[in-house]
Design a protein around this motif. Structure first.
Motif, short mmCIF file in Angstrom:
data_model
loop_
_atom_site.label_atom_id
_atom_site.label_comp_id
_atom_site.label_asym_id
_atom_site.label_seq_id
_atom_site.Cartn_x
_atom_site.Cartn_y
_atom_site.Cartn_z
N THR A 212 12.51 16.51 -13.78
CA THR A 212 12.96 15.66 -15.62
C THR A 212 12.51 15.69 -16.64
O THR A 212 12.93 15.71 -17.47
N THR A 213 11.38 14.93 -15.81
CA THR A 213 10.74 13.95 -17.31
C THR A 213 9.29 14.26 -16.62
O THR A 213 9.39 14.90 -15.62
N ASP A 214 8.51 14.04 -17.79
CA ASP A 214 7.07 13.45 -17.65
C ASP A 214 6.04 12.24 -17.20
O ASP A 214 5.44 11.96 -18.09
N PHE A 215 7.06 11.43 -17.04
CA PHE A 215 6.89 10.24 -16.66
C PHE A 215 6.14 9.60 -15.50
O PHE A 215 5.87 10.80 -14.99
N ASN A 216 5.23 8.98 -16.00
CA ASN A 216 3.27 8.76 -14.77
C ASN A 216 4.98 8.43 -13.86
O ASN A 216 5.30 7.74 -13.53
N SER A 217 3.88 7.74 -12.57
CA SER A 217 4.54 7.44 -11.44
C SER A 217 5.11 5.97 -11.81
O SER A 217 6.10 5.42 -11.21
N GLN A 218 3.84 4.91 -12.54
CA GLN A 218 4.76 4.05 -12.82
C GLN A 218 6.09 3.69 -13.21
O GLN A 218 6.76 2.54 -13.15
N LYS A 219 6.43 4.21 -14.59
CA LYS A 219 7.14 4.25 -15.11
C LYS A 219 7.96 5.04 -14.47
O LYS A 219 9.30 3.33 -13.98
N ILE A 220 8.25 5.75 -13.63
CA ILE A 220 9.23 6.15 -12.27
C ILE A 220 9.69 4.61 -11.58
O ILE A 220 10.14 4.33 -11.12
N ALA A 221 8.49 4.62 -11.43
CA ALA A 221 8.75 3.19 -10.21
C ALA A 221 9.64 2.56 -10.79
O ALA A 221 10.58 1.59 -10.28
N SER A 222 9.47 1.94 -11.76
CA SER A 222 9.96 1.25 -12.58
C SER A 222 11.14 0.92 -12.44
O SER A 222 11.87 0.49 -12.30
#
Length: 256
Positions: A212-222
């Motif tokens: 549902t987003t274009d967040f990168n892996s680092q953002k999603i991990a956080s």
């Protein structure tokens, strides 16, 4: 036919909230915080993860209790007989034995009511029927122990906030149990270890962000409670069999 006049998820009110109205519609509440209900049988302190169904012309009278009040609710009118024929208890606080599934049903009901797909009328009827069955099922399972209830409530809290700093010590402290005993009874109750459950729920949350987003892996991990993106990627692949980016690409192809 079921006519939903209004519904809301996670309706939040201050600690001085009081509601007292006699309505001409059915009112179903999913209560998520402690509350005080004034019922025909007397005053009852309602624990989180409870439900109550008010029939038309009943006096719904309840208030916040030692803090803010939060609930999901739906107001509806219907000529379908299952609401009364299935003998679902009314004006009675029912502690839910599966708040997670109740929450999901409420969310699906809200979606069907908002978007009004081609088969939404039938879906709304079935979802409401399932919600009432869950209440009836929980009311009949009065033999559930306090310890089982505490485990169910703990798992629901983890589901709501998988990104929190969960450890076995923190969970055990919440239930006033030793860590070894908690791990034993949690696995017996749910068929998965408590920390693996946290991981699974974090990965479920990550899947949602990836789609549902274009967040990168680092953002999603956080956002999912990980301090280290490499650790997140390893756990994601262990659970799903693929990397986060590969999972995103695969899900995007399904919608193209």
């Amino acid at each position: 036919m079921i006519d939903i006049t209004f519904m809301q998820l996670n309706a939040t009110h201050p600690d001085d909230f009081v509601y007292g109205v006699r309505n001409d519609f059915w009112l179903l509440l999913f209560v998520k915080t402690p509350a005080l209900f004034h019922l025909p049988t007397g005053d009852v302190v309602c624990h989180p993860n409870s439900a109550i169904l008010y029939p038309p012309n009943a006096f719904a009278f309840y208030q916040a209790y030692n803090g803010p009040y939060i609930n999901d609710y739906v107001r509806f009118r219907t000529d379908e007989t299952f609401v009364t024929d299935d003998n679902v208890p009314t004006e009675t606080i029912v502690q839910l034995n599966s708040p997670e599934s109740f929450q999901k049903l409420f969310e699906l009901l809200s979606m069907e009511n908002y978007f009004r797909y081609d088969y939404s009328s039938m879906s709304i009827s079935m979802l409401l029927r399932m919600l009432l069955w869950k209440i009836k099922e929980s009311a009949q399972e009065s033999e559930i122990t306090d310890q089982q209830r505490a485990l169910i409530d703990l798992r629901y809290e983890i589901r709501l906030k998988p990104y929190s700093h969960w450890t076995v010590d923190i969970m055990a402290d919440k239930l006033h149990l030793s860590t070894g005993y908690l791990q034993n009874i949690y696995k017996k109750q749910f068929g998965v270890s408590c920390m693996q459950d946290v991981v699974n729920m974090r990965i479920d949350l990550a899947k949602n962000y990836l789609v549902t987003t274009d967040f990168n892996s680092q953002k999603i991990a956080s956002l999912c409670g990980y301090q280290n993106v490499e650790h997140f990627c390893r756990q994601f692949k262990t659970v799903t069999g693929t990397s986060p980016l590969a999972y995103r690409r695969r899900e995007q192809l399904k919608t193209d």
